[in-house]
Design a protein around this motif. Sequence first.
Motif, PDB file in Angstrom:
ATOM      1  N   GLY A  41      -6.695   3.627   4.786  1.00  0.00           N
ATOM      2  CA  GLY A  41      -6.517   3.656   3.345  1.00  0.00           C
ATOM      3  C   GLY A  41      -7.831   3.702   2.601  1.00  0.00           C
ATOM      4  O   GLY A  41      -8.796   3.026   2.986  1.00  0.00           O
ATOM      5  N   SER A  77      -3.609   7.417   1.585  1.00  0.00           N
ATOM      6  CA  SER A  77      -3.145   6.729   2.796  1.00  0.00           C
ATOM      7  C   SER A  77      -3.035   7.724   3.942  1.00  0.00           C
ATOM      8  O   SER A  77      -2.636   8.877   3.746  1.00  0.00           O
ATOM      9  N   TYR A 128       1.908   1.886   0.936  1.00  0.00           N
ATOM     10  CA  TYR A 128       0.942   1.731   2.018  1.00  0.00           C
ATOM     11  C   TYR A 128      -0.131   0.690   1.714  1.00  0.00           C
ATOM     12  O   TYR A 128      -0.830   0.246   2.622  1.00  0.00           O
ATOM     13  N   PHE A 129      -0.278   0.305   0.453  1.00  0.00           N
ATOM     14  CA  PHE A 129      -1.256  -0.720   0.096  1.00  0.00           C
ATOM     15  C   PHE A 129      -0.604  -2.072  -0.159  1.00  0.00           C
ATOM     16  O   PHE A 129      -1.280  -3.089  -0.150  1.00  0.00           O
ATOM     17  N   GLY A 175      -5.039   6.025  -4.871  1.00  0.00           N
ATOM     18  CA  GLY A 175      -5.132   5.618  -3.467  1.00  0.00           C
ATOM     19  C   GLY A 175      -4.733   6.751  -2.537  1.00  0.00           C
ATOM     20  O   GLY A 175      -3.874   7.573  -2.865  1.00  0.00           O
ATOM     21  N   GLN A 215       4.359  11.570  -0.750  1.00  0.00           N
ATOM     22  CA  GLN A 215       4.065  11.733   0.673  1.00  0.00           C
ATOM     23  C   GLN A 215       3.931  13.222   0.945  1.00  0.00           C
ATOM     24  O   GLN A 215       4.904  13.957   1.056  1.00  0.00           O
ATOM     25  N   LEU A 271      -2.938   2.712  10.369  1.00  0.00           N
ATOM     26  CA  LEU A 271      -2.964   3.146   8.980  1.00  0.00           C
ATOM     27  C   LEU A 271      -4.375   3.078   8.427  1.00  0.00           C
ATOM     28  O   LEU A 271      -5.056   2.058   8.570  1.00  0.00           O
ATOM     29  N   ASN A 278      -1.818  -4.993   3.928  1.00  0.00           N
ATOM     30  CA  ASN A 278      -2.432  -3.689   4.077  1.00  0.00           C
ATOM     31  C   ASN A 278      -3.702  -3.638   3.236  1.00  0.00           C
ATOM     32  O   ASN A 278      -4.790  -3.839   3.732  1.00  0.00           O
ATOM     33  N   PRO A 330      -1.248   7.510   7.412  1.00  0.00           N
ATOM     34  CA  PRO A 330      -0.442   6.895   8.467  1.00  0.00           C
ATOM     35  C   PRO A 330      -0.739   7.510   9.833  1.00  0.00           C
ATOM     36  O   PRO A 330      -1.087   8.693   9.944  1.00  0.00           O
ATOM     37  N   ASN A 383       3.726   1.550  -4.448  1.00  0.00           N
ATOM     38  CA  ASN A 383       2.445   1.669  -3.758  1.00  0.00           C
ATOM     39  C   ASN A 383       2.609   1.198  -2.305  1.00  0.00           C
ATOM     40  O   ASN A 383       1.984   0.235  -1.889  1.00  0.00           O
TER      41      ASN A 383
END
Length: 592
Positions: free
Chosen positions: A515, A503, A335-336, A501, A469, A513, A345, A505, A333
Amino acid sequence: MFKVLWNYGLVIPVLFNVFFILSSAALAAEAPDLSELKSGVEGLSPSIATQPESNQTANLEVTKRPDYLLSQEPSLLSQETFTEQDDSLPQVNSVSELSDVQPTDWAFQAIQSLVERYGAIAGYADGTFKGNRALTRYEFAAGLNTALDRINQIIGSSTADLVRQEDLDTIKKLREEFSTELAALRGRIDAVDAKLGVIESQQFSPTVKLTGRVQFVLGSLFAGNNVITGQRAPRVVTLQDSVTLRLNASFTGKDSLGVTMGGGNIESLGQTRAGLLGTYDGRTADNANLTRPRNDLSIGGLRYRFPLDSKTQVNIYALSDGANELGFTVPINPYFESSLATGSNGISRFSRRALVYQYGDAGGGIAVLHRLNQQFQVGIAYSAPNANNPGANTGFFTGRYLALGQILYTSPEKNFRAALTYVNTYSPPNAVGLSGTNFGPAAGSNLVNSTVAGTGTVANLYGVQAFYQFSPKFAMNGWVSYGAHRYLGRGDGNAMDWAVGMSFPDLGKEGSLGGLFVGMAPKLTRLSSNVDLGAGLGQADKDLSLHIEGFYQYKITDKIDITPGFIWVTAPDSNANNPDSLFAWIRTVYRF
């Protein structure tokens, strides 16, 4: 800065003559002194063609790999370590190897001569020459280094024809023409050497690196009741802080010793039943240690990693934050998740980790990781939260433990990863851990974190997590976890959570970022009819409670970012009779 156009050659009218030199030892004494010119370009790139384009993307994987994508200190077995990165540019043996050079090009004959007769040109890894890019005079001067090397080789071989006088005159003119640039380069190198000397004399340690993070959090509850008292929870604006320091050392260059220290006064939104909302629902992630005085600096992590071989790593830790420090290569996970280097984050503990990782607590343990191939990695870990305690029902083997096994898959393009995780955990009767409970995920409802007084508890936990991604500016992650609890001698219960979730970027600015996160925090879905965890015999959580979270981490500089965000929990404590809670904050992070 003066620039010339790099059109399929090394400024062909001039450098063609340079590369065309065919000399012998017989004229070595008559040749100009090459050492002076060569010393001016020493240390520069061996070929102008090796200079990367300034706007060329180095990697198109998950690709930009912003700071926050690496949520924890990279493991010695990280995927980046596995992948052999070869940035060198291959020598071209035939002009036909250059896909963007055609026989109809005006400079084709010159390039063909330089490549096939003298071996003086290198191409890019993708088989192109990129003849239309611009170069600076400094790059041109650096390119002369290749010519000089070739001249010395020919002179030393004593097998070529005599050097023509006009070619020697050309070299002299080039040396005079670029004398200013070469002098400037020497001055810049001397300045760098001086700065490096200062850094080396003033650095903290040649083998130890110190990094740190400072956080300020301005926050307030905007809606919600205490689920135990039923009373309106206070709406008070607070300003809180935390400081984290990490020392990383290496003794062999391949191992890593890490010591983490920290302190703060951040009160979690939901950390214990005695907290603001009376439930673990909505628990923030960066809260202060419950067992330590506020703003008291203490050791929060201590671990040593070393490789057994090129495919196996051992991670021994005397103190860690449960499964989060078990040494697994990359977070599912990313980005979190949080890191010391980047700051936090996701706002809540739940948005960062699935239920299957949550049952751990600070303590000692060991993890072994093994890379099967470029795509698959397996790991096993054993953690004992009360490993340092010699009392009854404690210790490394006789107290609470968590045994974890995981298989991690990473796609060849590195834009997809998934993991299957299994955990077996045991908690002895009446023990209390650092998170305020000695059993359960320390997130979600009160019942899922409860045990029967005087009774030991065992759980088998199963988790599936995935991350994809879709593009450099959009990614998704999700998980489903299931827990089977057994209250020894009393009965059973089941727990579950799920989450999705999104995300974003580089939202609004490179390095920033965004979220969004939605999920069902851990809850007790079933309970044996003869077990009472505080709500009555056989009473599990009644209703669906959703955890909704959003944040925007805005990058001010490489070392500073500010993150406004919110946590919205519907039916807190999985009880529809409880009004929704809403919490907002603004977090500012300074890294050094």
